[in-house]
Design a protein around this motif. Structure first.
Motif, mmCIF file in Angstrom:
data_model
loop_
_atom_site.group_PDB
_atom_site.id
_atom_site.type_symbol
_atom_site.label_atom_id
_atom_site.label_comp_id
_atom_site.label_asym_id
_atom_site.label_seq_id
_atom_site.Cartn_x
_atom_site.Cartn_y
_atom_site.Cartn_z
ATOM 1 N N ALA A 1 -16.584 -29.166 -32.447
ATOM 2 C CA ALA A 1 -15.503 -28.333 -32.964
ATOM 3 C C ALA A 1 -14.228 -28.593 -32.176
ATOM 4 O O ALA A 1 -14.236 -29.214 -31.108
ATOM 5 N N LYS A 2 -13.099 -28.100 -32.706
ATOM 6 C CA LYS A 2 -11.831 -28.280 -32.014
ATOM 7 C C LYS A 2 -11.829 -27.588 -30.659
ATOM 8 O O LYS A 2 -11.153 -28.020 -29.730
ATOM 9 N N SER A 3 -12.575 -26.507 -30.534
ATOM 10 C CA SER A 3 -12.649 -25.793 -29.264
ATOM 11 C C SER A 3 -13.558 -26.477 -28.250
ATOM 12 O O SER A 3 -13.606 -26.067 -27.098
ATOM 13 N N GLY A 4 -14.307 -27.503 -28.674
ATOM 14 C CA GLY A 4 -15.211 -28.211 -27.784
ATOM 15 C C GLY A 4 -16.663 -27.811 -27.921
ATOM 16 O O GLY A 4 -17.525 -28.422 -27.272
ATOM 17 N N ARG B 1 -13.656 -30.891 -24.273
ATOM 18 C CA ARG B 1 -13.980 -31.736 -25.417
ATOM 19 C C ARG B 1 -13.197 -31.286 -26.640
ATOM 20 O O ARG B 1 -12.828 -30.117 -26.765
ATOM 21 N N THR B 2 -12.987 -32.220 -27.536
ATOM 22 C CA THR B 2 -12.436 -31.946 -28.860
ATOM 23 C C THR B 2 -12.775 -33.129 -29.751
ATOM 24 O O THR B 2 -13.342 -34.134 -29.289
ATOM 25 N N SER B 3 -12.416 -33.031 -31.008
ATOM 26 C CA SER B 3 -12.707 -34.115 -31.949
ATOM 27 C C SER B 3 -11.637 -34.156 -33.021
ATOM 28 O O SER B 3 -10.910 -33.176 -33.252
ATOM 29 N N GLU C 1 -8.973 -36.284 -41.702
ATOM 30 C CA GLU C 1 -7.805 -35.515 -42.139
ATOM 31 C C GLU C 1 -6.854 -35.186 -40.990
ATOM 32 O O GLU C 1 -5.696 -34.847 -41.218
ATOM 33 N N GLU C 2 -7.335 -35.268 -39.756
ATOM 34 C CA GLU C 2 -6.517 -34.920 -38.599
ATOM 35 C C GLU C 2 -5.912 -36.138 -37.910
ATOM 36 O O GLU C 2 -5.388 -36.019 -36.807
#
Length: 414
Positions: free
Chosen positions: A38-41, A300-302, A306-307
């Protein structure tokens, strides 16, 4: 009856011509795929059907640290209450066996524990012994060696419980992911040309003044692949090299982490259109040692397809003001469009002229936009000057000439 033969030859018929026409590649719509990170890691992974649950009890301390706060506080409270009740039962049994609870006992016999006459008093004495807050009116005597041994046992077990529970609380409050809350990543990743190569770039930053020592950034591409033997790998992790690969970064100010899309990159064959239809996910891992505590932390992030913005570049946010470098975090994730070929990096390496043509078109469009702006400014200035002239002519008073019949002379009146 035989069918009549057509005048047009078969090789020039409409179906034959359509079959020989070059077809453009058709890209299927990208299926919404669950992201691995997730974006939050947080890891988007659920563990199911674990049969050997007893393995978690073999490492009780880690299990307690990994639990949520509400479960940890419940276990913390229940552990002390149960230990107090258990040893209170032991003190009550000692008093009962020695006859201290007998109201008709002889006056010359001294009690094992003074003023322990019921289970409630035994419970209070147990709390006083284990917490060492002072005995007060209850104290142990030398009449019962068993009570002395039981006192030593309770002190040792109480120290062990205090060490485990307080250590668990300390580790939960000083966990490494708490420090990672101030390590930020850009919401979008960008792909642009840098040094005549297509590059995948992200931006990382640290909001605290205390630095991360030996910070290292790693990139991985996660995608679903199928081997030539037909084996399906749902989570295939591919390491991606960066410009700072193998070296630590000095994360004093926000940095742009760059990955050159070369022949060893998993993004080498992807164009802008193919990237939007792909199901890959780029995982970014930032690791380092916290300067103040010495604990290793990880953020962490990903980024999914689309991003990832093709043909964009991060705006500069570090400026020098009055001899001090200033960072404007309000523009941390802002990007600007730049001239970038829409083809893949492979096509760009095979045909370098594509990059030159793209840059030339960008320069021409930039010049045309400047000309349009200059012409618009000229038109606006001419309009303003014309309007000012009209206003001045309207404000000027006209001169009127009158002819008097007596004198026959002209008189001008304003």
């Amino acid at each position: 009856m035989l069918p009549r033969k057509s005048i047009i030859p078969d090789e020039f018929s409409v179906p034959a011509l359509v079959s020989r026409m070059p077809r453009k590649p058709v890209f299927r719509d990208r299926v919404n795929k669950a992201r691995f990170i997730a974006k939050s890691g947080a890891c988007n992974l659920a563990h199911k059907n674990i049969r050997e649950q007893g393995r978690f009890l073999q490492d009780v301390f880690t299990t307690l640290v990994d639990l949520k706060w509400r479960f940890t506080l419940v276990i913390f409270t229940m552990t002390f209450l149960c230990s107090w009740l258990l040893f209170a039962m032991g003190w009550w049994l000692l008093a009962f066996g020695h006859g201290d609870l007998d109201l008709n006992r002889k006056a010359g016999i001294q009690q094992c524990v003074i003023n322990v006459n019921s289970f409630t008093s035994a419970f209070l004495f147990s709390i006083e012994v284990q917490v060492t807050i002072g005995f007060g009116g209850r104290m142990i005597t030398e009449q019962c060696p068993t009570a002395i041994a039981f006192l030593i046992l309770q002190n040792i077990i109480g120290l062990i419980i205090n060490a485990v529970m307080l250590g668990c609380i300390f580790m939960k409050t000083a966990q490494s992911h708490r420090r990672a809350e101030t390590l930020i990543f850009s919401r979008q990743a960008v792909i642009a040309v840098r040094n005549n190569h297509l590059c995948f770039m992200i931006r990382v930053g640290d909001l605290r003044k205390s630095m991360i020592i030996n910070a290292v950034v790693r990139l991985q591409v996660v995608r679903k692949t199928t081997t030539p033997e037909g084996e399906v790998i749902p989570i295939h992790q591919i390491d991606v090299q960066t410009e700072s690969a193998g070296n630590s970064i000095f994360l004093l100010a926000p940095l742009n982490i760059c990955h050159v899309i070369d022949k060893d990159s998993p993004l080498y064959d992807l164009s802008a259109m193919e990237l939007q239809c792909s199901d890959l996910e780029v995982i970014v891992i930032l690791e380092g040692v916290v300067e103040t505590t010495g604990i290793t932390t990880q953020a962490r992030t990903s980024y999914v397809a689309e991003e990832i913005q093709w043909g964009h570049r991060f705006v500069p946010i570090v400026t020098e003001e009055d001899g001090v470098y200033s960072v404007d975090y309000s523009k941390f994730g802002n990007t600007v469009k730049v001239a970038t070929p829409r083809c893949s990096a492979r096509e760009l390496d095979e045909k370098p002229s594509i990059l030159i043509q793209t840059l030339q078109k960008s320069e021409l469009s930039h010049q045309n936009s400047l000309r349009k702006r200059n012409s618009m400014r000229r038109n606006n200035s001419m309009r303003k000057s014309n309007s000012m002239r009209r206003n001045n002519s309207a404000l000027s008073v006209p001169k009127v000439q009158f002819l008097t019949p007596e004198s026959g002379q002209n008189s001008i009146v304003t």
